[in-house]
Design an enzyme around this catalytic site. Structure first.
Site, mmCIF file in Angstrom:
data_model
loop_
_atom_site.group_PDB
_atom_site.id
_atom_site.type_symbol
_atom_site.label_atom_id
_atom_site.label_comp_id
_atom_site.label_asym_id
_atom_site.label_seq_id
_atom_site.Cartn_x
_atom_site.Cartn_y
_atom_site.Cartn_z
ATOM 1 N N GLY A 127 52.941 30.725 44.912
ATOM 2 C CA GLY A 127 53.251 32.149 44.746
ATOM 3 C C GLY A 127 52.163 32.880 43.992
ATOM 4 O O GLY A 127 52.348 33.263 42.827
ATOM 5 N N GLU A 244 41.825 24.067 45.338
ATOM 6 C CA GLU A 244 42.291 24.512 46.659
ATOM 7 C C GLU A 244 41.151 24.490 47.669
ATOM 8 O O GLU A 244 41.341 24.182 48.828
ATOM 9 C CB GLU A 244 42.882 25.931 46.535
ATOM 10 C CG GLU A 244 43.369 26.506 47.854
ATOM 11 C CD GLU A 244 44.084 27.853 47.719
ATOM 12 O OE1 GLU A 244 44.188 28.361 46.591
ATOM 13 O OE2 GLU A 244 44.521 28.381 48.745
HETATM 14 C C1 LIG Z 1 48.052 31.913 56.940
HETATM 15 C C2 LIG Z 1 47.949 32.313 55.510
HETATM 16 C C3 LIG Z 1 48.566 31.550 54.552
HETATM 17 C C4 LIG Z 1 48.532 31.934 53.212
HETATM 18 N N1 LIG Z 1 49.229 31.199 52.290
HETATM 19 C C5 LIG Z 1 49.313 31.629 51.011
HETATM 20 C C6 LIG Z 1 50.146 30.951 50.076
HETATM 21 O O1 LIG Z 1 50.798 29.937 50.389
HETATM 22 N N2 LIG Z 1 50.240 31.469 48.831
HETATM 23 C C7 LIG Z 1 49.542 32.572 48.435
HETATM 24 O O2 LIG Z 1 49.655 32.961 47.286
HETATM 25 N N3 LIG Z 1 48.739 33.245 49.305
HETATM 26 C C8 LIG Z 1 48.621 32.797 50.573
HETATM 27 N N4 LIG Z 1 47.831 33.467 51.483
HETATM 28 C C9 LIG Z 1 47.217 34.726 51.054
HETATM 29 C C10 LIG Z 1 45.712 34.703 50.990
HETATM 30 O O3 LIG Z 1 45.260 34.050 49.843
HETATM 31 C C11 LIG Z 1 45.251 36.185 51.053
HETATM 32 O O4 LIG Z 1 45.587 36.651 52.342
HETATM 33 C C12 LIG Z 1 43.786 36.332 50.813
HETATM 34 O O5 LIG Z 1 43.482 36.067 49.473
HETATM 35 C C13 LIG Z 1 43.290 37.769 51.181
HETATM 36 O O6 LIG Z 1 44.073 38.719 50.561
HETATM 37 P P1 LIG Z 1 44.737 39.942 51.380
HETATM 38 O O7 LIG Z 1 45.424 39.348 52.559
HETATM 39 O O8 LIG Z 1 45.545 40.716 50.417
HETATM 40 O O9 LIG Z 1 43.517 40.775 51.924
HETATM 41 P P2 LIG Z 1 42.657 41.848 51.112
HETATM 42 O O10 LIG Z 1 42.357 41.315 49.761
HETATM 43 O O11 LIG Z 1 43.336 43.175 51.204
HETATM 44 O O12 LIG Z 1 41.325 41.873 51.947
HETATM 45 C C14 LIG Z 1 41.195 42.573 53.185
HETATM 46 C C15 LIG Z 1 39.771 42.429 53.678
HETATM 47 O O13 LIG Z 1 38.848 42.999 52.726
HETATM 48 C C16 LIG Z 1 37.893 42.048 52.304
HETATM 49 N N5 LIG Z 1 37.605 42.234 50.873
HETATM 50 C C17 LIG Z 1 38.504 42.449 49.884
HETATM 51 N N6 LIG Z 1 37.888 42.554 48.693
HETATM 52 C C18 LIG Z 1 36.567 42.394 48.926
HETATM 53 C C19 LIG Z 1 35.405 42.386 48.093
HETATM 54 N N7 LIG Z 1 35.494 42.538 46.767
HETATM 55 N N8 LIG Z 1 34.191 42.173 48.668
HETATM 56 C C20 LIG Z 1 34.097 41.981 50.019
HETATM 57 N N9 LIG Z 1 35.164 41.993 50.863
HETATM 58 C C21 LIG Z 1 36.388 42.180 50.320
HETATM 59 C C22 LIG Z 1 38.551 40.680 52.541
HETATM 60 O O14 LIG Z 1 37.600 39.662 52.726
HETATM 61 C C23 LIG Z 1 39.350 40.948 53.811
HETATM 62 O O15 LIG Z 1 38.505 40.824 54.933
HETATM 63 C C24 LIG Z 1 47.819 33.089 52.826
HETATM 64 C C25 LIG Z 1 47.169 33.859 53.796
HETATM 65 C C26 LIG Z 1 47.226 33.487 55.128
HETATM 66 C C27 LIG Z 1 46.541 34.338 56.145
#
Ligand SMILES: Cc1cc2nc3c(=O)[nH]c(=O)nc-3n(C[C@H](O)[C@H](O)[C@H](O)COP(=O)(O)OP(=O)(O)OC[C@H]3O[C@@H](n4cnc5c(N)ncnc54)[C@H](O)[C@@H]3O)c2cc1C
Length: 396
Positions: A127, A244
């Site tokens: 989480g 991780e």
């Molecule tokens: C299949 C799947 C399983 C997952 N499982 C888990 C889980 O079990 N537990 C958990 O806690 N999370 C989980 N996640 C979440 C995952 O860690 C996040 O999706 C990831 O960290 C990206 O965050 P976001 O989706 O909020 O995208 P955002 O942070 O909103 O990013 C959107 C886009 O902007 C880019 N971006 C954002 N900030 C920057 C920056 N500073 N510089 C350059 N580019 C940037 C990103 O690379 C991305 O392309 C999972 C995600 C997926 C897809």
């Protein structure tokens, strides 16, 4: 630097290979090799088989019930498991929360949780992410307020992998709002059966129920479920993220999938010839194979310098590993062409017959391709990994 295996390493590899040949159930192996979906029971079954052998926790020290293997032995084991087609040992308990409990938990937490992780009595989920707090994780808003000997937790997590099966969730929660955002975070272990927790599915592009939203509505969590010190959770969270990213390169699996790719490309035809003999397609496969060989050597270089703690080079392995995994699935879909398009979820869930034109190899490939888009996002997106490399390796 000598990247060759020693005689002892090769003997160890033979031992692992012999064990897997004798103990990996064929039905599980077939599911993995044929890109079918695994159920909770499948994962637990394989976990318990390995636990009997004492081979679940390959990265743990022996005092906690780990194998105590060297980094090279761990690498060999992962390679052999991938080659044989074993289900994965899910990382959330063994590779994520356990190292944090070992490093920062108290004795009672170690005594209680670590054996249950080893035996798979508890299925854990992670989480961390919230809506609006993924890459910018430290901005998370889920609140935990102290009320006597409990915390009262309110908020929402998202993308929580396989939370629908979980007994426990480890959560980052905000315990202080009046300080810099990284300083007000704590690390809590929460029983998923606690009243006030709701799990809602998020269905992925391949129609699989792999991720979830998890809601917390006045959830009462005993103070003894806090890891380490209150408001020091960010330090523990970062420690976990290093763990991780280490196994995300998945070189062994990529090597197995490359063989699969070559096999289907030999079976499918273009202009009356096997696709693998088409100069353009063959050059795509060859350049991917070169990338994979380079990644493997890089993994071995990182392992040979193993300091016991994964460093920023884990980011490099994550980027390259996931790019290769995605490219493999792209070339698979390209190889089977229109046979990859029809979709039969029941076949993926284990039905042996399907309503799809084309052969059994082709039927699961489009969902597999779509599913693998996730790999450049989870575990910290690849763009974020590039930021880590520029800051921590290149010093920019
Ligand atoms: C299949 C799947 C399983 C997952 N499982 C888990 C889980 O079990 N537990 C958990 O806690 N999370 C989980 N996640 C979440 C995952 O860690 C996040 O999706 C990831 O960290 C990206 O965050 P976001 O989706 O909020 O995208 P955002 O942070 O909103 O990013 C959107 C886009 O902007 C880019 N971006 C954002 N900030 C920057 C920056 N500073 N510089 C350059 N580019 C940037 C990103 O690379 C991305 O392309 C999972 C995600 C997926 C897809």
């Amino acid at each position: 630097m000598d990247l060759n295996y020693t005689a002892e390493d090769l003997a160890f590899r033979d031992q692992v290979r012999t064990y897997l040949e004798a103990n990996l159930p064929q039905d599980l192996q077939q599911k993995v090799l044929n890109h079918k979906r695994l159920s909770r029971e499948d994962f637990v079954r394989w976990h318990k088989i390995l636990a009997k052998q004492g081979w679940v926790a390959t990265g743990w020290p022996a005092e906690y019930g780990g194998t105590g293997w060297t980094a090279t032995q761990r690498h060999i084991f992962e390679e052999e498991c991938a080659r044989a087609g074993t289900p994965a040992i899910l990382p959330f308990g063994v590779n994520m929360v356990a190292p944090v409990i070992m490093a920062f938990g108290n004795q009672a937490q170690k005594d209680y949780y670590l054996p249950r992780i080893l035996s798979c009595e508890d299925w854990w989920c992670q989480g961390y992410s919230e809506p609006g707090s993924g890459s910018d994780l430290a901005s998370l808003k889920t609140r935990a307020e102290r009320d006597g000997d409990h915390y009262i937790v309110n908020g929402q997590k998202t993308w929580t992998t396989l939370a629908q099966h979980a007994d426990m969730i480890f959560c980052l929660v905000r315990t202080d709002t009046g300080v810099r955002k990284q300083e007000g975070i704590s690390f809590l272990l929460i029983d998923m059966k606690t009243p006030g927790i709701t799990v809602r599915p998020i269905i992925m592009l391949d129609e699989d129920h792999e991720v979830n939203e998890v809601f917390f509505d006045n959830v009462k969590v005993p103070v003894e479920n806090l890891i380490g010190e209150e408001n020091k959770g960010w330090t523990y969270a970062k420690y976990l993220l290093g763990h991780e990213r280490t196994n995300i390169a998945a070189v062994g699996r990529a090597k197995r999938e490359l063989q699969f790719l070559k096999r289907i490309a030999a079976k499918h035809q273009k202009n009356g010839l096997p696709l693998i003999d088409d100069a353009v397609y063959a050059s795509k496969v060859a350049s991917l194979e070169v990338e994979l060989m380079a990644l493997e050597i890089t993994v071995l270089r990182v392992i040979s310098q193993d300091s016991g703690r994964p460093g920023p080079e884990a980011s490099l392995l994550k980027i390259k590993g996931t790019e290769i995994q995605q490219r493999l699935t792209e070339l698979m879909v390209e190889a089977v062409g229109p046979y990859g398009l029809p979709f039969d979820p029941a076949f993926l869930e284990g039905e042996t017959v399907h309503s799809i034109v084309g052969d059994d190899d082709a039927a699961p490939l489009a969902p597999y391709y779509f599913n693998f888009r996730k790999t450049s996002i989870y575990g910290g997106s690849n763009e974020i990994q590039k930021n880590i490399i520029t800051q921590m390796i290149l010093g920019l």
